[in-house]
Design an enzyme around this catalytic site. Structure first.
Site, PDB file in Angstrom:
ATOM      1  N   ASP A 138       0.870  -1.187   0.000  1.00 56.10           N
ATOM      2  CA  ASP A 138       0.000   0.000   0.000  1.00 56.10           C
ATOM      3  C   ASP A 138       0.904   1.234   0.000  1.00 56.10           C
ATOM      4  O   ASP A 138       1.642   1.472   0.960  1.00 56.10           O
ATOM      5  CB  ASP A 138      -0.897  -0.051   1.249  1.00 56.10           C
ATOM      6  CG  ASP A 138      -1.873   1.122   1.322  1.00 56.10           C
ATOM      7  OD1 ASP A 138      -1.667   2.140   0.619  1.00 56.10           O
ATOM      8  OD2 ASP A 138      -2.833   1.018   2.109  1.00 56.10           O
ATOM      9  N   ASP A 170      -3.167   2.393  -5.674  1.00 57.51           N
ATOM     10  CA  ASP A 170      -1.999   2.330  -4.789  1.00 57.51           C
ATOM     11  C   ASP A 170      -1.936   1.090  -3.903  1.00 57.51           C
ATOM     12  O   ASP A 170      -1.258   1.084  -2.884  1.00 57.51           O
ATOM     13  CB  ASP A 170      -1.896   3.616  -3.951  1.00 57.51           C
ATOM     14  CG  ASP A 170      -2.776   3.597  -2.720  1.00 57.51           C
ATOM     15  OD1 ASP A 170      -3.845   2.958  -2.762  1.00 57.51           O
ATOM     16  OD2 ASP A 170      -2.393   4.211  -1.720  1.00 57.51           O
ATOM     17  N   GLU A 171      -2.631   0.021  -4.313  1.00 56.07           N
ATOM     18  CA  GLU A 171      -2.622  -1.207  -3.511  1.00 56.07           C
ATOM     19  C   GLU A 171      -2.554  -2.441  -4.387  1.00 56.07           C
ATOM     20  O   GLU A 171      -3.250  -2.513  -5.393  1.00 56.07           O
ATOM     21  CB  GLU A 171      -3.931  -1.306  -2.717  1.00 56.07           C
ATOM     22  CG  GLU A 171      -3.817  -0.910  -1.265  1.00 56.07           C
ATOM     23  CD  GLU A 171      -5.155  -1.059  -0.558  1.00 56.07           C
ATOM     24  OE1 GLU A 171      -5.539  -2.189  -0.270  1.00 56.07           O
ATOM     25  OE2 GLU A 171      -5.800  -0.024  -0.326  1.00 56.07           O
TER      26      GLU A 171
HETATM   27  P1  TTP Z   1      -5.212   5.592   0.872  1.00 57.61           P
HETATM   28  O1  TTP Z   1      -4.306   4.435   0.640  1.00 57.61           O
HETATM   29  O2  TTP Z   1      -6.422   5.395   1.716  1.00 57.61           O
HETATM   30  O3  TTP Z   1      -4.407   6.791   1.524  1.00 57.61           O
HETATM   31  P2  TTP Z   1      -2.971   7.351   1.237  1.00 57.61           P
HETATM   32  O4  TTP Z   1      -2.217   6.542   0.253  1.00 57.61           O
HETATM   33  O5  TTP Z   1      -3.117   8.790   0.880  1.00 57.61           O
HETATM   34  O6  TTP Z   1      -2.304   7.293   2.673  1.00 57.61           O
HETATM   35  P3  TTP Z   1      -1.767   6.046   3.502  1.00 57.61           P
HETATM   36  O7  TTP Z   1      -1.959   4.809   2.692  1.00 57.61           O
HETATM   37  O8  TTP Z   1      -0.328   6.356   3.766  1.00 57.61           O
HETATM   38  O9  TTP Z   1      -2.599   6.078   4.734  1.00 57.61           O
HETATM   39  O10 TTP Z   1      -5.700   6.156  -0.506  1.00 57.61           O
HETATM   40  C1  TTP Z   1      -4.910   6.139  -1.679  1.00 57.61           C
HETATM   41  C2  TTP Z   1      -5.159   7.374  -2.519  1.00 57.61           C
HETATM   42  O11 TTP Z   1      -6.527   7.457  -2.853  1.00 57.61           O
HETATM   43  C3  TTP Z   1      -4.842   8.658  -1.782  1.00 57.61           C
HETATM   44  O12 TTP Z   1      -3.480   9.039  -1.918  1.00 57.61           O
HETATM   45  C4  TTP Z   1      -5.790   9.634  -2.397  1.00 57.61           C
HETATM   46  C5  TTP Z   1      -6.975   8.814  -2.844  1.00 57.61           C
HETATM   47  N1  TTP Z   1      -8.111   9.010  -1.915  1.00 57.61           N
HETATM   48  C6  TTP Z   1      -9.070   9.953  -2.251  1.00 57.61           C
HETATM   49  O13 TTP Z   1      -8.994  10.588  -3.304  1.00 57.61           O
HETATM   50  N2  TTP Z   1     -10.107  10.190  -1.372  1.00 57.61           N
HETATM   51  C7  TTP Z   1     -10.222   9.499  -0.183  1.00 57.61           C
HETATM   52  O14 TTP Z   1     -11.168   9.742   0.584  1.00 57.61           O
HETATM   53  C8  TTP Z   1      -9.221   8.513   0.151  1.00 57.61           C
HETATM   54  C9  TTP Z   1      -9.298   7.765   1.444  1.00 57.61           C
HETATM   55  C10 TTP Z   1      -8.201   8.313  -0.749  1.00 57.61           C
HETATM   56 CA    CA Z   2      -1.997   4.286   0.461  1.00 52.36          CA
END
Ligand code: TTP
Ligand code: CA
Length: 367
Positions: A10, A110-111
């Site tokens: 992730d 991103d996963e």
């Molecule tokens: P996440 O993996 O939930 O968050 P992140 O990568 O920003 O942070 P981390 O994993 O370190 O906690 O989400 C991945 C991407 O998806 C994030 O960079 C932006 C997008 N996203 C949105 O656009 N709106 C949202 O509400 C969420 C949760 C994520």
């Molecule tokens: Ca993430």
């Protein structure tokens, strides 16, 4: 059966990390990436923020004006989302990750899950070094950091990953899985939202440990058979879902324009062989077997025709595509008198090699 070793990767604060990468000068400031709705200068919502901004209480989904207020005087940087940039970086990292796994499943931008059982010979000790190597590789090649969770199934890997971010590496060995899950709130499980967790709380279930020892028949009575059994298994760290490419292409095709309009078979085949090389690269990379080969022809009057052949046995070699393309065009040229302007080749009816084997082995297990 040997236990599986599954990783969930992730990417850390992904959109904001991409922005840091292209403009390192802002790295030490709070960064907020948001969707601006355009109504007023401040209307819109936070997509994500870097960890510096999170310390000020900024969260995904929060209205931008609120994030601005929390970051007042903090020299914060606010940026609009740039999906093209994030998608490109994501693709580059995913390509690297794919190379480290026997099977690979991207779940979002991103996963991704990686089945690395073979690569680490089923060993969770080896998995630690292996995960570190993958992290280093992505950092060196692309410059992006991510967190990794390792477990014996997707469920444990995911929760392991969530438990330590950013730049985390969390390994939960099979024998540790129950104790690891036990103290966590039930809403950490996929499929347990607000409504379900409220209902579970009414039954006296707050933690995954509570859920694990709750009578399964009673869960089935409340949530229905499918969900009841799922909750019971999940809480007991049981998850047999394979790591499997999602949205697998149903066909792979290439089309090209001939240098001149023609009815010359050799000339046509020169082009289709080129296209086939390209198609073959993709099916080889994805480890696909195909059962159908098709051709496509656009004539000088811009009408178009397709012809297909279904093979008796699934094939995976380049020659099978070339041979059948040739036969199809030979036949087609006898049927039509028009010159051809564009040609295409398509393979479809895919069967994944590994999947064939997996299906077989799970079939034997259930006997
Ligand atoms: P996440 O993996 O939930 O968050 P992140 O990568 O920003 O942070 P981390 O994993 O370190 O906690 O989400 C991945 C991407 O998806 C994030 O960079 C932006 C997008 N996203 C949105 O656009 N709106 C949202 O509400 C969420 C949760 C994520
Ligand atoms: Ca993430």
């Amino acid at each position: 059966m040997q236990n599986r070793v599954i990783m969930l990767v992730d990417f850390d604060y992904f959109y904001a990390q991409c922005e840091e990468l292209r403009n390192p000068a802002i790295k030490d400031k709070p960064i907020v990436v948001g969707v601006y709705s355009g109504r007023t200068e401040e209307s819109g919502a936070v997509s994500t923020s870097n960890y510096i901004a999170r310390k000020f209480g900024v969260k995904s989904g929060m209205p931008l004006f609120l994030a601005k207020r929390k970051l007042e005087g903090a020299d914060a940087v606010f940026l609009p989302v740039d999906h093209q940039c994030y998608d490109q970086l994501s693709e580059r990292i995913m390509l690297i990750l794919r190379g480290y796994a026997t099977s690979f499943e991207q779940v979002s931008v991103d996963e991704a899950y990686l089945d690395v059982t073979e690569q680490v010979e089923g060993s969770f000790e080896k998995a630690r070094n292996y995960a570190q190597k993958i992290k280093d590789d992505a950092r060196n090649q692309v410059g992006i950091s991510f967190s990794v969770g390792v477990g014996s199934n997707k469920l444990v890997a995911k929760i392991a990953c969530d438990s330590q971010k950013p730049d985390g590496l969390t390994i939960v060995k099979p024998e540790e899985a129950l104790a690891f899950l036990k103290p966590l709130d039930v809403d950490r499980l996929l499929g347990v939202g607000k409504k379900t967790s409220t209902k579970m709380a009414e039954l006296g279930i707050k933690t995954i440990g509570d859920l694990a020892k709750y009578d399964m028949q009673k869960l089935v009575a409340v949530f229905g058979k499918t969900l009841g059994i799922y909750f019971h298994n999940a809480a007991n760290a049981i998850d047999n879902e394979p790591v499997q490419e999602q949205g697998e292409a149903e066909s792979i095709s290439r089309i090209g324009t001939l240098k001149q309009d023609t009815r010359d078979l050799e000339f046509i085949l020169q082009k289709t062989d080129e296209l086939t090389e390209d198609i073959f690269k993709e099916i080889k990379e994805k480890k696909l077997n195909f059962k159908t080969v098709s051709i496509y022809a656009v004539m000088t009057d811009l009408s178009s025709k397709t012809r297909s052949v279904t093979l008796e046995q699934p094939a995976k070699d380049k020659e099978a595509i070339k041979r059948n393309t040739k036969t199809l065009f030979e036949k087609y040229l006898l049927e039509s008198t028009l010159e051809i302007r564009r040609v295409g080749v398509k393979v479809s009816g895919f069967i994944k090699e590994e999947l064939q084997q997996k299906r077989l082995s799970s079939f034997f297990q259930s006997e």
